[in-house]
Write a protein that holds these residues in place. Structure first.
Motif, PDB file in Angstrom:
ATOM      1  N   GLN A 109     -17.666  42.596  66.390  1.00  0.00           N
ATOM      2  CA  GLN A 109     -17.060  43.679  65.608  1.00  0.00           C
ATOM      3  C   GLN A 109     -18.105  44.346  64.705  1.00  0.00           C
ATOM      4  O   GLN A 109     -18.098  45.573  64.537  1.00  0.00           O
ATOM      5  CB  GLN A 109     -15.903  43.119  64.783  1.00  0.00           C
ATOM      6  N   GLU A 110     -18.997  43.543  64.117  1.00  0.00           N
ATOM      7  CA  GLU A 110     -20.058  44.097  63.273  1.00  0.00           C
ATOM      8  C   GLU A 110     -20.992  44.992  64.087  1.00  0.00           C
ATOM      9  O   GLU A 110     -21.421  46.059  63.633  1.00  0.00           O
ATOM     10  CB  GLU A 110     -20.848  42.958  62.624  1.00  0.00           C
ATOM     11  N   ASN A 111     -21.327  44.582  65.303  1.00  0.00           N
ATOM     12  CA  ASN A 111     -22.219  45.382  66.140  1.00  0.00           C
ATOM     13  C   ASN A 111     -21.577  46.701  66.549  1.00  0.00           C
ATOM     14  O   ASN A 111     -22.267  47.716  66.692  1.00  0.00           O
ATOM     15  CB  ASN A 111     -22.634  44.579  67.382  1.00  0.00           C
ATOM     16  N   ILE A 112     -20.257  46.699  66.754  1.00  0.00           N
ATOM     17  CA  ILE A 112     -19.566  47.959  67.046  1.00  0.00           C
ATOM     18  C   ILE A 112     -19.744  48.924  65.873  1.00  0.00           C
ATOM     19  O   ILE A 112     -20.030  50.116  66.058  1.00  0.00           O
ATOM     20  CB  ILE A 112     -18.079  47.702  67.329  1.00  0.00           C
ATOM     21  N   ARG A 113     -19.603  48.395  64.662  1.00  0.00           N
ATOM     22  CA  ARG A 113     -19.778  49.237  63.482  1.00  0.00           C
ATOM     23  C   ARG A 113     -21.221  49.705  63.334  1.00  0.00           C
ATOM     24  O   ARG A 113     -21.485  50.864  63.010  1.00  0.00           O
ATOM     25  CB  ARG A 113     -19.362  48.463  62.223  1.00  0.00           C
ATOM     26  N   ARG A 114     -22.178  48.812  63.612  1.00  0.00           N
ATOM     27  CA  ARG A 114     -23.591  49.175  63.476  1.00  0.00           C
ATOM     28  C   ARG A 114     -24.013  50.239  64.486  1.00  0.00           C
ATOM     29  O   ARG A 114     -24.851  51.084  64.182  1.00  0.00           O
ATOM     30  CB  ARG A 114     -24.473  47.928  63.652  1.00  0.00           C
ATOM     31  N   ARG A 115     -23.439  50.187  65.687  1.00  0.00           N
ATOM     32  CA  ARG A 115     -23.799  51.194  66.691  1.00  0.00           C
ATOM     33  C   ARG A 115     -23.310  52.582  66.295  1.00  0.00           C
ATOM     34  O   ARG A 115     -23.785  53.587  66.827  1.00  0.00           O
ATOM     35  CB  ARG A 115     -23.225  50.792  68.052  1.00  0.00           C
ATOM     36  N   GLN A 116     -22.352  52.646  65.371  1.00  0.00           N
ATOM     37  CA  GLN A 116     -21.858  53.925  64.888  1.00  0.00           C
ATOM     38  C   GLN A 116     -22.617  54.405  63.651  1.00  0.00           C
ATOM     39  O   GLN A 116     -22.391  55.518  63.182  1.00  0.00           O
ATOM     40  CB  GLN A 116     -20.362  53.811  64.563  1.00  0.00           C
ATOM     41  N   GLN A 117     -23.505  53.584  63.110  1.00  0.00           N
ATOM     42  CA  GLN A 117     -24.263  53.941  61.926  1.00  0.00           C
ATOM     43  C   GLN A 117     -25.579  54.616  62.309  1.00  0.00           C
ATOM     44  O   GLN A 117     -26.017  54.578  63.460  1.00  0.00           O
ATOM     45  CB  GLN A 117     -24.546  52.706  61.071  1.00  0.00           C
ATOM     46  N   VAL A 118     -26.226  55.222  61.286  1.00  0.00           N
ATOM     47  CA  VAL A 118     -27.496  55.917  61.470  1.00  0.00           C
ATOM     48  C   VAL A 118     -28.487  55.395  60.436  1.00  0.00           C
ATOM     49  O   VAL A 118     -28.156  55.292  59.248  1.00  0.00           O
ATOM     50  CB  VAL A 118     -27.332  57.441  61.316  1.00  0.00           C
ATOM     51  N   ALA A 119     -29.671  55.044  60.902  1.00  0.00           N
ATOM     52  CA  ALA A 119     -30.745  54.650  59.997  1.00  0.00           C
ATOM     53  C   ALA A 119     -31.511  55.907  59.594  1.00  0.00           C
ATOM     54  O   ALA A 119     -32.090  56.592  60.442  1.00  0.00           O
ATOM     55  CB  ALA A 119     -31.668  53.640  60.672  1.00  0.00           C
ATOM     56  N   LEU A 120     -31.500  56.236  58.294  1.00  0.00           N
ATOM     57  CA  LEU A 120     -32.152  57.448  57.791  1.00  0.00           C
ATOM     58  C   LEU A 120     -33.546  57.117  57.271  1.00  0.00           C
ATOM     59  O   LEU A 120     -33.760  56.092  56.623  1.00  0.00           O
ATOM     60  CB  LEU A 120     -31.333  58.075  56.667  1.00  0.00           C
ATOM     61  N   SER A 121     -34.487  58.003  57.559  1.00  0.00           N
ATOM     62  CA  SER A 121     -35.840  57.908  57.017  1.00  0.00           C
ATOM     63  C   SER A 121     -36.168  59.245  56.361  1.00  0.00           C
ATOM     64  O   SER A 121     -36.106  60.288  57.017  1.00  0.00           O
ATOM     65  CB  SER A 121     -36.848  57.593  58.122  1.00  0.00           C
ATOM     66  N   VAL A 122     -36.486  59.222  55.059  1.00  0.00           N
ATOM     67  CA  VAL A 122     -36.797  60.434  54.308  1.00  0.00           C
ATOM     68  C   VAL A 122     -38.251  60.360  53.859  1.00  0.00           C
ATOM     69  O   VAL A 122     -38.654  59.396  53.197  1.00  0.00           O
ATOM     70  CB  VAL A 122     -35.873  60.588  53.087  1.00  0.00           C
TER      71      VAL A 122
END
Length: 343
Positions: free
Chosen positions: A320-333
């Motif tokens: 379930q955690e991986n499903i949520r992580r696949r929907q997230q975005v890692a931002l680099s500024v």
């Protein structure tokens, strides 16, 4: 003594001016006059250079030279006016307190309080998961003013991220999210700070680049740290019971043959009883030395069953955690160099 110390500081100011490349010949002559402590000549030539075609860098240096010269001549008000022009041309300009006379430093600080500029705009270089972090933005405004911070560029146009009345240093935390809550799309943007006091306004900007990345997922578990499966069978300890029974049966056999040997049958039953008894003892000894057969370890079987349930439950949570992580975005500024070599 005080005069020689002041002259040494003025020479250090001149050295800092010479450290930059000046192409205009008139401005170079003004610097030479300042180096020779010929202040009147330095003022005349520096003012003449301002009537010529100068780059922004050279124009700021001409006014800075006037500020140092007026400070050396104790014309503090004129020094303040000259330093105002320096800051308006180069808002990020600072004087080194270890290489500048106290008079010049004081005039420079007064100049900062009399004009409106946004200085030292900085954007942190950061990496975080969208919705779980923020970008640090810092700047300094020289007068109390209404300050609006925006992010412009990309496909979103212009987005206000902060509005406040400020004076001095300001710190902002920007989550890099759109009003909808989604992360800001990848691309190049500008962080723009606009300060306004009455009819006066000033703005500063810092280009940045935002990139997107994939959030790492968590691997499924095959074991739990600190816990291991136990063997589900165990070998019972060796028992002397077969040997004990053999001795008992051997004794019974010997006792029976002994009773027969006192009868009419003679000594033959005694020998046969001894042979039988010896065989029984030997068989008991062999059974005692024999390795016992493995038996189910009920406690270990229950423990392993509970451990498997814990691992299965944890793997369900990880899925379930991986499903949520696949929907997230890692931002680099990342801040970009400013146009025109700005700092």
């Amino acid at each position: 003594m005080l005069r020689s110390w002041l002259l040494a500081l003025l020479l250090l100011c001149a050295a800092s001016l010479r450290a930059q490349t000046v192409q205009n010949a008139t401005l170079r002559r003004a610097q030479q006059a300042f180096d020779n402590l010929d202040y009147r000549q330095a003022l005349t030539i520096a003012q003449a250079s301002l009537r010529e075609r100068l780059t922004g860098f050279e124009r700021a240096r001409a006014y800075e030279l006037l500020g140092f010269t007026y400070s050396g001549m104790d014309s503090i008000l004129k020094a303040v006016d000259a330093f105002k022009q320096v800051v308006l041309i180069e808002p990020e300009r600072d004087l080194d307190p270890n290489r500048t006379s106290p008079k010049a430093l004081s005039a420079f600080q007064v100049a900062l309080t009399q004009i409106l500029v946004v200085r030292q705009l900085r954007v942190d270089s950061v990496n975080f998961i969208g919705g779980e972090g923020a970008v640090g933005i810092r700047y300094t405004v020289t007068q109390p003013s209404r300050v609006v911070t925006r992010v412009t560029g990309g496909t979103m146009g212009s987005m206000r991220i902060d509005s406040t009345v400020a004076n001095g240093q300001v710190n902002i935390r920007w989550p890099a999210r759109l009003p909808s809550g989604d992360p800001v799309p990848a691309g190049n943007y500008n962080v723009v700070v606009e300060a306004t006091v009455g009819q006066n306004s000033f703005s500063a900007s810092q280009p940045i680049r935002i990139t997107h990345g994939v959030v790492d997922t968590v691997a499924h578990l095959t074991s739990l740290p600190g816990y291991t499966y136990l063997p589900e069978t165990e070998v019972p300890p060796k028992s002397w019971r077969p040997m004990g029974l053999a001795l008992v049966y051997s004794g019974i056999a010997l006792a029976g043959t002994s009773a027969l040997s006192h009868g009419d049958l003679g000594s033959a039953p005694m020998r046969e009883g001894s042979v039988i008894g010896g065989g029984i003892v030997l068989a008991g000894f062999i059974m005692t030395l024999r390795k016992p057969a493995p038996q189910p370890a009920r406690g270990n079987i229950l423990y392993n069953s509970l451990l498997r349930e814990q691992i299965a439950r944890r793997n369900t949570e990880i899925a379930q955690e991986n499903i949520r992580r696949r929907q997230q975005v890692a931002l680099s500024v990342v801040p970009l160099p400013r146009a025109g070599g700005g700092r």
